[in-house]
Structure formats: structure tokens, C-alpha cells
Design a protein around this motif. Structure first.
Motif, short mmCIF file in Angstrom:
data_model
loop_
_atom_site.label_atom_id
_atom_site.label_comp_id
_atom_site.label_asym_id
_atom_site.label_seq_id
_atom_site.Cartn_x
_atom_site.Cartn_y
_atom_site.Cartn_z
N UNK A 1 0.77 -1.22 0.06
CA UNK A 1 -0.10 -0.14 0.10
C UNK A 1 0.94 1.37 0.16
N UNK A 2 2.00 1.34 0.53
CA UNK A 2 3.04 2.27 0.46
C UNK A 2 3.30 2.65 -1.00
N UNK A 3 3.55 1.64 -1.89
CA UNK A 3 3.86 2.08 -3.47
C UNK A 3 2.89 2.70 -3.79
N UNK A 4 1.56 2.40 -3.79
CA UNK A 4 0.44 2.86 -4.07
C UNK A 4 -0.75 2.33 -3.53
N UNK A 5 -1.80 3.02 -3.01
CA UNK A 5 -2.71 2.39 -2.32
C UNK A 5 -3.91 1.91 -3.26
N UNK A 6 -4.39 0.73 -3.27
CA UNK A 6 -5.35 0.41 -4.13
C UNK A 6 -6.72 0.75 -3.61
N UNK A 7 -6.72 1.08 -2.41
CA UNK A 7 -8.01 1.38 -1.68
C UNK A 7 -8.26 2.66 -1.58
N UNK A 8 -7.75 3.47 -2.53
CA UNK A 8 -7.83 5.00 -2.80
C UNK A 8 -8.13 5.20 -4.27
#
Length: 252
Positions: free
Chosen positions: A82-89
Motif C-alpha cells: 500500500x506504500x507503493x500505491x494504495x489500491x484502496x484509494x
């Protein structure tokens, strides 16, 4: 079925695509993997931080897998931190690339420019959501069950007493309140829209459930309860019949 993308580029994996249940189990924060093409495979933070809840939902992947198996449901899992890119955003959410999370600065994200953000969207975020959308569309009466976990205590904050949190949006309360009541009837310390609010514009539930009128649940389990495989299996066995009963009683 695993997707056939090379491991360094893989954005997701799936399990039980042909299982017959109405339910689709999702796990947005399944792993803490950093692809090699992002900072050479590191975000510039300590291994201990990458093992924390800031990097992924500890225990959630094992719980989601066991739960999907028990409910004869397909499941889809992200395969990047999620720190790479957050799929829940949503794609325009300012927290899509976190620069500071629970006291930890993320150096690789502080330096990320618009081109790097676009690269991570194209190679990770969007493929995961395409896979989720594809599985969601394979059943005409699909329901979505999102599995997450939460840390027992944020730094400098009070302990969180809940074993389970049931999150739901004000836009769709068909299953959420009933699931809260059912969990409390089981004797579990259950938060209602705790430890987080149940609605976030552009998140996975908003995008794949609310936007399509699909019944949905978002279940958070405290991560110390599911850190080990035996806890994951135990909580899957507890949750599966309750989830099924709540949907059946709702007659949706």
C-alpha cells in the motif's frame, strides 16, 4: 488462478475464479511487496517498518483466502505494498502515495513526481482494479466482501479494543448494521464504522460496490488475532457462517 504476468510486474492474483458464490472476496492490502522497478525494490524504510501495518494488512490475505474457500467464493488480492500505491484509494486521492504514515517517513514517495505516480497507476493500481471489476461482473447478483486488518494501537494513540470492525457507507446500510449486530451476538467486541469511517469517495467499495448497487461488507479484523495461519483459519471459520446468514436474512 494466478495471472501470467512476470512476478516483478504482477499487480494481483486471484483464487477460485469459477467458484459459484454470489460473494467476491477482495483483499486490497494483501502484501508488502515492492516491485524491483520501484526504488530497486525498496522504499527507503527499515525492514521492521515494511513488516508493520503501514505496508500491508497483516494477516488479511490468509484470512481472505480461507474465507473465500469456505464460502465457495472467488477472491482477488493486490500484490504490492500500500506504500507503493494504495489500491484502496481513488486515483485523485491525496493519500494515494503516502509520504508519512504512523510516524514513518517514506523517502521513495517524498521524491515521487507526477510521472512516477502515473507509472505506478498504470502498472499496479489500474490492473488490480481491472481484475476486481472483471470478477465482480461475472455474477449478475454479485456481493462484495472486502477484508482488511487493523493494528491494535497507532503510535501515540489509545489502544483499540475491538476484535472486529464492520465498516459501511451511509449510501448503503443494507448489510452493515445487521453484520454489526450479528458479530456482537457472537460475543465479539465489534466496532461499527470503527476504527475507521465506512465511506471514502473513490475507494474500492465505492468504486466496485456502491457505484453498481452491489450489496457489500467491509470487515476489519485486529491483526494480532490473525497474524498466524491458525488465527486466519479460525476467524474465517467464525465469520463465514455469519456473513452467509446476514445476506440470507436480508433477502437481497
Amino acid at each position: 488462478m494466478k495471472d501470467d504476468i512476470a512476478m516483478t510486474d504482477r499487480a494481483f492474483w486471484t483464487e477460485g475464479e469459477d467458484r459459484p458464490s454470489r460473494w467476491l472476496v477482495t483483499c486490497d492490502h494483501a502484501t508488502n511487496r515492492v516491485p524491483d522497478w520501484v526504488g530497486g525494490g525498496t522504499l527507503g524504510i527499515a525492514a521492521a517498518d515494511m513488516a508493520r501495518h503501514i505496508a500491508y494488512d497483516v494477516g488479511a490475505a490468509g484470512l481472505a483466502s480461507a474465507l473465500a474457500r469456505l464460502m465457495a467464493a472467488p477472491a482477488v488480492f493486490s500484490d504490492f505494498s500500500r506504500l507503493v500505491i494504495d489500491p484502496n484509494r481513488g486515483e485523485d486521492d491525496p493519500t494515494l502515495l503516502m509520504r508519512l504514515y504512523d510516524g514513518t517517513v517514506i523517502p521513495a514517495n517524498k521524491a515521487a513526481d507526477a510521472a512516477e505516480r502515473a507509472r505506478r497507476l498504470d502498472r499496479l493500481h489500474r490492473p488490480y482494479h481491472r481484475a476486481l471489476a472483471g470478477l465482480a461482473g461475472r455474477h449478475e447478483a454479485r456481493c462484495i466482501c472486502a477484508i482488511h486488518s487493523f493494528t491494535p494501537q497507532l503510535r501515540g494513540r489509545p489502544p483499540r479494543p475491538w476484535q472486529v470492525g464492520i465498516l459501511y457507507s451511509h449510501k448503503d446500510a443494507r448489510l452493515g448494521p445487521a453484520m454489526v449486530a450479528a458479530c456482537r451476538d457472537e460475543g465479539w467486541i465489534t466496532g461499527e464504522n470503527q476504527p475507521y469511517d465506512g465511506h471514502l469517495d473513490g475507494d474500492s467499495i465505492d468504486r466496485h460496490a456502491l457505484a453498481h448497487g452491489r450489496p457489500n461488507l467491509l470487515i476489519e479484523v485486529r491483526n494480532d488475532l490473525i497474524a498466524a495461519p491458525e488465527g486466519q483459519e479460525a476467524w474465517a471459520a467464525r465469520l463465514a457462517p455469519v456473513i452467509s446468514r446476514v445476506l440470507e436474512d436480508a433477502r437481497l
